[in-house]
Design a protein around this motif. Structure first.
Motif, PDB file in Angstrom:
ATOM      1  N   PHE A 139     -15.059   5.161  38.499  1.00  0.00           N
ATOM      2  CA  PHE A 139     -14.709   4.453  39.720  1.00  0.00           C
ATOM      3  C   PHE A 139     -13.309   3.852  39.562  1.00  0.00           C
ATOM      4  O   PHE A 139     -12.862   3.608  38.434  1.00  0.00           O
ATOM      5  N   PRO A 140     -12.621   3.575  40.662  1.00  0.00           N
ATOM      6  CA  PRO A 140     -11.374   2.806  40.560  1.00  0.00           C
ATOM      7  C   PRO A 140     -11.651   1.453  39.924  1.00  0.00           C
ATOM      8  O   PRO A 140     -12.606   0.766  40.300  1.00  0.00           O
ATOM      9  N   ALA A 141     -10.819   1.058  38.974  1.00  0.00           N
ATOM     10  CA  ALA A 141     -11.076  -0.177  38.225  1.00  0.00           C
ATOM     11  C   ALA A 141     -11.125  -1.401  39.129  1.00  0.00           C
ATOM     12  O   ALA A 141     -11.975  -2.288  38.942  1.00  0.00           O
ATOM     13  N   HIS A 142     -10.252  -1.471  40.126  1.00  0.00           N
ATOM     14  CA  HIS A 142     -10.167  -2.683  40.946  1.00  0.00           C
ATOM     15  C   HIS A 142     -11.351  -2.833  41.895  1.00  0.00           C
ATOM     16  O   HIS A 142     -11.484  -3.873  42.536  1.00  0.00           O
ATOM     17  N   ARG A 143     -12.218  -1.817  41.955  1.00  0.00           N
ATOM     18  CA  ARG A 143     -13.368  -1.894  42.857  1.00  0.00           C
ATOM     19  C   ARG A 143     -14.684  -2.196  42.140  1.00  0.00           C
ATOM     20  O   ARG A 143     -15.726  -2.256  42.783  1.00  0.00           O
ATOM     21  N   THR A 144     -14.647  -2.368  40.835  1.00  0.00           N
ATOM     22  CA  THR A 144     -15.883  -2.582  40.087  1.00  0.00           C
ATOM     23  C   THR A 144     -15.887  -3.923  39.367  1.00  0.00           C
ATOM     24  O   THR A 144     -14.834  -4.503  39.084  1.00  0.00           O
ATOM     25  N   THR A 145     -17.086  -4.370  39.049  1.00  0.00           N
ATOM     26  CA  THR A 145     -17.244  -5.630  38.328  1.00  0.00           C
ATOM     27  C   THR A 145     -16.543  -5.585  36.977  1.00  0.00           C
ATOM     28  O   THR A 145     -15.716  -6.443  36.652  1.00  0.00           O
ATOM     29  N   ALA A 146     -16.888  -4.583  36.172  1.00  0.00           N
ATOM     30  CA  ALA A 146     -16.292  -4.477  34.847  1.00  0.00           C
ATOM     31  C   ALA A 146     -14.794  -4.222  34.939  1.00  0.00           C
ATOM     32  O   ALA A 146     -14.019  -4.708  34.107  1.00  0.00           O
ATOM     33  N   GLY A 147     -14.373  -3.453  35.938  1.00  0.00           N
ATOM     34  CA  GLY A 147     -12.952  -3.209  36.106  1.00  0.00           C
ATOM     35  C   GLY A 147     -12.175  -4.495  36.315  1.00  0.00           C
ATOM     36  O   GLY A 147     -11.097  -4.689  35.734  1.00  0.00           O
ATOM     37  N   LEU A 148     -12.710  -5.396  37.122  1.00  0.00           N
ATOM     38  CA  LEU A 148     -12.046  -6.690  37.334  1.00  0.00           C
ATOM     39  C   LEU A 148     -11.983  -7.483  36.038  1.00  0.00           C
ATOM     40  O   LEU A 148     -10.969  -8.113  35.723  1.00  0.00           O
ATOM     41  N   LEU A 149     -13.064  -7.452  35.261  1.00  0.00           N
ATOM     42  CA  LEU A 149     -13.088  -8.165  33.985  1.00  0.00           C
ATOM     43  C   LEU A 149     -12.017  -7.633  33.037  1.00  0.00           C
ATOM     44  O   LEU A 149     -11.339  -8.398  32.349  1.00  0.00           O
ATOM     45  N   LEU A 150     -11.866  -6.315  32.995  1.00  0.00           N
ATOM     46  CA  LEU A 150     -10.913  -5.694  32.083  1.00  0.00           C
ATOM     47  C   LEU A 150      -9.476  -5.839  32.580  1.00  0.00           C
ATOM     48  O   LEU A 150      -8.553  -6.061  31.793  1.00  0.00           O
ATOM     49  N   LEU A 151      -9.278  -5.729  33.884  1.00  0.00           N
ATOM     50  CA  LEU A 151      -7.936  -5.911  34.443  1.00  0.00           C
ATOM     51  C   LEU A 151      -7.466  -7.362  34.296  1.00  0.00           C
ATOM     52  O   LEU A 151      -6.265  -7.619  34.155  1.00  0.00           O
ATOM     53  N   ALA A 152      -8.406  -8.301  34.326  1.00  0.00           N
ATOM     54  CA  ALA A 152      -8.053  -9.718  34.210  1.00  0.00           C
ATOM     55  C   ALA A 152      -7.414 -10.045  32.866  1.00  0.00           C
ATOM     56  O   ALA A 152      -6.747 -11.075  32.720  1.00  0.00           O
ATOM     57  N   GLU A 153      -7.605  -9.175  31.874  1.00  0.00           N
ATOM     58  CA  GLU A 153      -7.037  -9.405  30.540  1.00  0.00           C
ATOM     59  C   GLU A 153      -5.609  -8.893  30.416  1.00  0.00           C
ATOM     60  O   GLU A 153      -4.933  -9.184  29.420  1.00  0.00           O
ATOM     61  N   LEU A 154      -5.131  -8.123  31.391  1.00  0.00           N
ATOM     62  CA  LEU A 154      -3.800  -7.533  31.290  1.00  0.00           C
ATOM     63  C   LEU A 154      -2.709  -8.568  31.583  1.00  0.00           C
ATOM     64  O   LEU A 154      -2.838  -9.363  32.517  1.00  0.00           O
ATOM     65  N   PRO A 155      -1.611  -8.549  30.822  1.00  0.00           N
ATOM     66  CA  PRO A 155      -0.459  -9.383  31.166  1.00  0.00           C
ATOM     67  C   PRO A 155       0.101  -8.953  32.515  1.00  0.00           C
ATOM     68  O   PRO A 155      -0.078  -7.804  32.929  1.00  0.00           O
ATOM     69  N   PRO A 156       0.788  -9.850  33.229  1.00  0.00           N
ATOM     70  CA  PRO A 156       1.300  -9.511  34.567  1.00  0.00           C
ATOM     71  C   PRO A 156       2.153  -8.246  34.605  1.00  0.00           C
ATOM     72  O   PRO A 156       2.039  -7.447  35.538  1.00  0.00           O
ATOM     73  N   ASP A 157       3.004  -8.030  33.578  1.00  0.00           N
ATOM     74  CA  ASP A 157       3.871  -6.859  33.618  1.00  0.00           C
ATOM     75  C   ASP A 157       3.094  -5.551  33.476  1.00  0.00           C
ATOM     76  O   ASP A 157       3.434  -4.539  34.081  1.00  0.00           O
ATOM     77  N   ARG A 158       2.015  -5.587  32.676  1.00  0.00           N
ATOM     78  CA  ARG A 158       1.205  -4.377  32.516  1.00  0.00           C
ATOM     79  C   ARG A 158       0.404  -4.086  33.779  1.00  0.00           C
ATOM     80  O   ARG A 158       0.194  -2.921  34.136  1.00  0.00           O
ATOM     81  N   LEU A 159      -0.045  -5.130  34.454  1.00  0.00           N
ATOM     82  CA  LEU A 159      -0.760  -4.940  35.718  1.00  0.00           C
ATOM     83  C   LEU A 159       0.180  -4.336  36.753  1.00  0.00           C
ATOM     84  O   LEU A 159      -0.194  -3.406  37.485  1.00  0.00           O
ATOM     85  N   GLU A 160       1.421  -4.846  36.815  1.00  0.00           N
ATOM     86  CA  GLU A 160       2.418  -4.314  37.740  1.00  0.00           C
ATOM     87  C   GLU A 160       2.680  -2.839  37.463  1.00  0.00           C
ATOM     88  O   GLU A 160       2.742  -2.020  38.383  1.00  0.00           O
TER      89      GLU A 160
END
Length: 256
Positions: A139-160
Motif C-alpha cells: 500500500f502507499p505508505a502515507h495511507r496506512t497506519t504502519a506507514g505513518l509510524l515509519l514516515l514519522a521517523e524520517l528527518p524533514p529533508d528525507r521526507l521531502e
C-alpha cells in the motif's frame, strides 16, 4: 564439485521464463529501459512492455519518471530478507497471535520500502466479521497506519526527497499533500501511536505502534485492524496500551 546441468522443464512457458529473467536482470544489474529488455530477451518492444507492466503490477518492478524500470518492493525486500524482513517476521509471529487473541481483532506487522509499505505478517481475528489477512500486500505508505509510524521517523529533508514532485510525474494523483502529511506525522510523534480511520480502506479502522530494533531505529509497525462498525473511540487508549505492551515484548525478543 560442479553443479549438475539443469535441464529446462518439459513444458516451459516462455512468458513466465522471460518475466523471471527480467526480474533477475533488474535485481542484479539495475534500471533498464523497455528497448534494453527487448534486446536482451530477443522480443519485440511491445512484448517487453507487457512483461514489465505485469512485473510492476505485482510489485516486482517500478517504473521511474525517466521511463526506466528498477526493482520493486518485492525484490528490494528479498535482497535483505534473511537479515531483516524474514527474521523480523519469524520473531513477530508469536506476538501477532497473542495480540489477535487478546483483542480478538486482526494483527499485522508492516515494513516500509520507499513510499510504499508491505504487510510481512498477518494473523486474522476469529470473529465472523473481521478484516482479512493483508500479508504480502503493498500500500502507499502515507495511507496506512504502519506507514505513518515509519514516515514519522524520517528527518524533514528525507521526507521531502521521498515525496519530491518529480518522482510523481507519471502519477501525480498518488503524491500526498505534504502539509497535511506533516501535520499527521507530528500527531503520530506526539501520541506515540497512529490511528487510521478509513484512510487505506473504507470501513476499516486500524491502530498501530512502532517497533524498534536494538539500535533504536523503527523497523516496523505493529497494528490491529477491525471493521469500523466495531471501533469505539473510548477504547483507543486501551488499544494503544495493549499494542505497546506487545511491541515491547517483541523488541525484547529482537534484542535477544
Amino acid at each position: 564439485m560442479d553443479k549438475p546441468f539443469k535441464a529446462p522443464p518439459p513444458y516451459a512457458i516462455a512468458s513466465v521464463d522471460n518475466a523471471l529473467r527480467i526480474a533477475t536482470m533488474l535485481q542484479l544489474e539495475g534500471p533498464l529501459t523497455v528497448s534494453e529488455v527487448a534486446r536482451r530477451l530477443g522480443v519485440a518492444n511491445s512484448t517487453a512492455h507487457r512483461l514489465l507492466a505485469m512485473l510492476v503490477y505485482r510489485d516486482f518492478a517500478v517504473r521511474e519518471a525517466d521511463r526506466t524500470y528498477r526493482v520493486g518492493p518485492v525484490l528490494e525486500l528479498a535482497a535483505h530478507s534473511q537479515s531483516a524482513a524474514a527474521r523480523l517476521r519469524a520473531a513477530a509471529l508469536p506476538h501477532l497471535h497473542r495480540l489477535a487473541e487478546m483483542l480478538d481483532e486482526s494483527a499485522n506487522l508492516t515494513v516500509r520500502t520507499g513510499d510504499t509499505v508491505r504487510f510481512v505478517a498477518s494473523v486474522e481475528s476469529r470473529q465472523a466479521l473481521r478484516v482479512g489477512s493483508r500479508e504480502g500486500m503493498v500500500f502507499p505508505a502515507h495511507r496506512t497506519t504502519a506507514g505513518l509510524l515509519l514516515l514519522a521517523e524520517l528527518p524533514p529533508d528525507r521526507l521531502e526527497a521521498l515525496y519530491a514532485a518529480d518522482r510523481y510525474d507519471e502519477r501525480p494523483g498518488d503524491r500526498p499533500d505534504l502539509d497535511a502529511l506533516r501535520a499527521d506525522l507530528a500527531r503520530v510523534r506526539r501520541n506515540g501511536f497512529a490511528l487510521n480511520q478509513g484512510r487505506s480502506e473504507r470501513g476499516v479502522v486500524a491502530v498501530g505502534v512502532p517497533v524498534r530494533a536494538p539500535d533504536g531505529e523503527v523497523v516496523a509497525g505493529l497494528s490491529v485492524s477491525m471493521p469500523s462498525a466495531r471501533y469505539e473511540k473510548e477504547r483507543l487508549p486501551a488499544l494503544a496500551g495493549t499494542l505497546r505492551t506487545v511491541a515491547d515484548a517483541l523488541e525484547r525478543d529482537l534484542t535477544r
